[in-house]
Write a protein that holds these residues in place. Structure first.
Motif, PDB file in Angstrom:
ATOM      1  N   ARG A   1      20.477  -2.069 -23.265  1.00 37.04           N
ATOM      2  CA  ARG A   1      21.303  -2.587 -24.360  1.00 37.04           C
ATOM      3  C   ARG A   1      21.320  -4.110 -24.336  1.00 37.04           C
ATOM      4  NH1 ARG A   1      26.390  -4.815 -25.147  1.00 37.04           N
ATOM      5  NH2 ARG A   1      27.291  -4.358 -27.151  1.00 37.04           N
ATOM      6  N   ARG A   2      21.421  -4.665 -23.143  1.00 40.50           N
ATOM      7  CA  ARG A   2      21.433  -6.131 -23.031  1.00 40.50           C
ATOM      8  C   ARG A   2      20.109  -6.728 -23.503  1.00 40.50           C
ATOM      9  NH1 ARG A   2      24.249  -5.290 -17.553  1.00 40.50           N
ATOM     10  NH2 ARG A   2      26.431  -5.536 -18.117  1.00 40.50           N
TER      11      ARG A   2
ATOM     12  N   ASP B   1      27.224   2.279 -16.628  1.00 41.01           N
ATOM     13  CA  ASP B   1      25.794   2.014 -16.451  1.00 41.01           C
ATOM     14  C   ASP B   1      24.987   2.588 -17.601  1.00 41.01           C
ATOM     15  OD1 ASP B   1      26.041   0.931 -13.727  1.00 41.01           O
ATOM     16  OD2 ASP B   1      26.513   3.004 -13.173  1.00 41.01           O
TER      17      ASP B   1
ATOM     18  N   LEU C   1      25.451   4.246 -21.639  1.00 39.46           N
ATOM     19  CA  LEU C   1      26.275   4.428 -22.831  1.00 39.46           C
ATOM     20  C   LEU C   1      25.728   5.611 -23.618  1.00 39.46           C
ATOM     21  CD1 LEU C   1      26.370   0.710 -23.991  1.00 39.46           C
ATOM     22  CD2 LEU C   1      28.210   1.960 -22.845  1.00 39.46           C
TER      23      LEU C   1
ATOM     24  N   VAL D   1      22.766   0.461 -19.867  1.00 33.76           N
ATOM     25  CA  VAL D   1      23.405  -0.806 -20.212  1.00 33.76           C
ATOM     26  C   VAL D   1      22.410  -1.953 -20.142  1.00 33.76           C
ATOM     27  CG1 VAL D   1      25.135  -2.484 -19.435  1.00 33.76           C
ATOM     28  CG2 VAL D   1      25.747  -0.064 -19.662  1.00 33.76           C
TER      29      VAL D   1
ATOM     30  N   ALA E   1      31.265   0.058 -26.694  1.00 31.06           N
ATOM     31  CA  ALA E   1      30.266  -0.239 -25.660  1.00 31.06           C
ATOM     32  C   ALA E   1      30.708  -1.421 -24.807  1.00 31.06           C
ATOM     33  CB  ALA E   1      28.909  -0.525 -26.303  1.00 31.06           C
TER      34      ALA E   1
ATOM     35  N   ILE F   1      31.300  -1.144 -20.833  1.00 35.12           N
ATOM     36  CA  ILE F   1      30.544  -1.996 -19.911  1.00 35.12           C
ATOM     37  C   ILE F   1      31.500  -2.794 -19.029  1.00 35.12           C
ATOM     38  CG2 ILE F   1      29.012  -4.005 -19.777  1.00 35.12           C
ATOM     39  CD1 ILE F   1      27.641  -2.844 -22.339  1.00 35.12           C
TER      40      ILE F   1
ATOM     41  N   TYR G   1      22.202  -3.428 -29.575  1.00 30.65           N
ATOM     42  CA  TYR G   1      22.792  -2.118 -29.779  1.00 30.65           C
ATOM     43  C   TYR G   1      22.842  -1.866 -31.279  1.00 30.65           C
ATOM     44  CZ  TYR G   1      25.484   1.831 -27.857  1.00 30.65           C
ATOM     45  OH  TYR G   1      25.897   3.073 -27.448  1.00 30.65           O
TER      46      TYR G   1
END
Length: 181
Positions: free
Chosen positions: A172-173, A83, A85, A169, A74, A78, A177
């Motif tokens: 995820r931030r 954009d 995953l 993404v 990932a 990134i 994850y």
């Protein structure tokens, strides 16, 4: 959207070919695939890189595990502009419309954090038994809807399987994850 498919790979030479072929046959084109090789024995996984420019092999320490391998892949995806995953098991095959069906809701509804498909057995004839056990226990309305022939496109669940899941993404931030523990 730029899509990065992350495949944790560990000693799975007998599976990875079918997995990659299904991605390449997908209706969704221009998908970068990141194979995170954490095998503990010799493998032919590098031969797939030579056959397709949209595949990147990332060699890491032996047996770092599924979660850590997903996180490594990932991060590389990134850094290369992904954009969205998609995490995919090395022994999975995707239906031709699967990738697009995972990405579309993520594009249209910002409230969706992660999305997972119904998983089938390899012949696509039956729903995978593990899927039934994992999801139906958290989503009994799916059974009711199926029996009444009125399935919705999306059902809300508390957790999704890592066998195949999609995530923006930015989500995820915010949410993290895979927990390597």
């Amino acid at each position: 959207m730029n899509i990065g498919i992350v495949i944790p790979f560990c000693n799975g030479d007998e599976y990875i070919g079918a997995c990659l072929e299904s991605i390449w046959a997908s209706e969704q084109k221009c998908v970068r695939t990141y194979i995170v090789n954490n095998s503990d024995r010799p493998t032919d996984v590098h031969s797939f890189f030579a056959r397709h420019k949209m595949v990147r092999i990332i060699d890491v320490n032996r047996c770092i595990g599924f979660a850590a391998a997903n996180n490594v892949g990932a991060n590389v995806a990134i850094s290369e502009g992904a954009d969205v995953l998609i995490s995919l098991n090395q022994d999975a095959v995707v239906a031709p419309n699967c990738i697009g069906e995972l990405v579309s809701p993520l594009e249209s509804d910002r409230r969706i954090v992660a999305i997972a498909p119904i998983t089938y057995e390899y012949d696509f004839g039956n729903i995978d038994a593990l899927f039934v056990k994992f999801y139906l226990s958290q989503c009994p309305e799916l059974i009711f809807d199926a029996l009444n022939g009125v399935l919705r496109e999306i059902y809300q669940v508390e957790r999704v399987s890592g066998a195949c899941l999609g995530m923006r993404v930015d989500s995820r931030r915010e949410c993290g994850y895979f927990d390597p523990l």
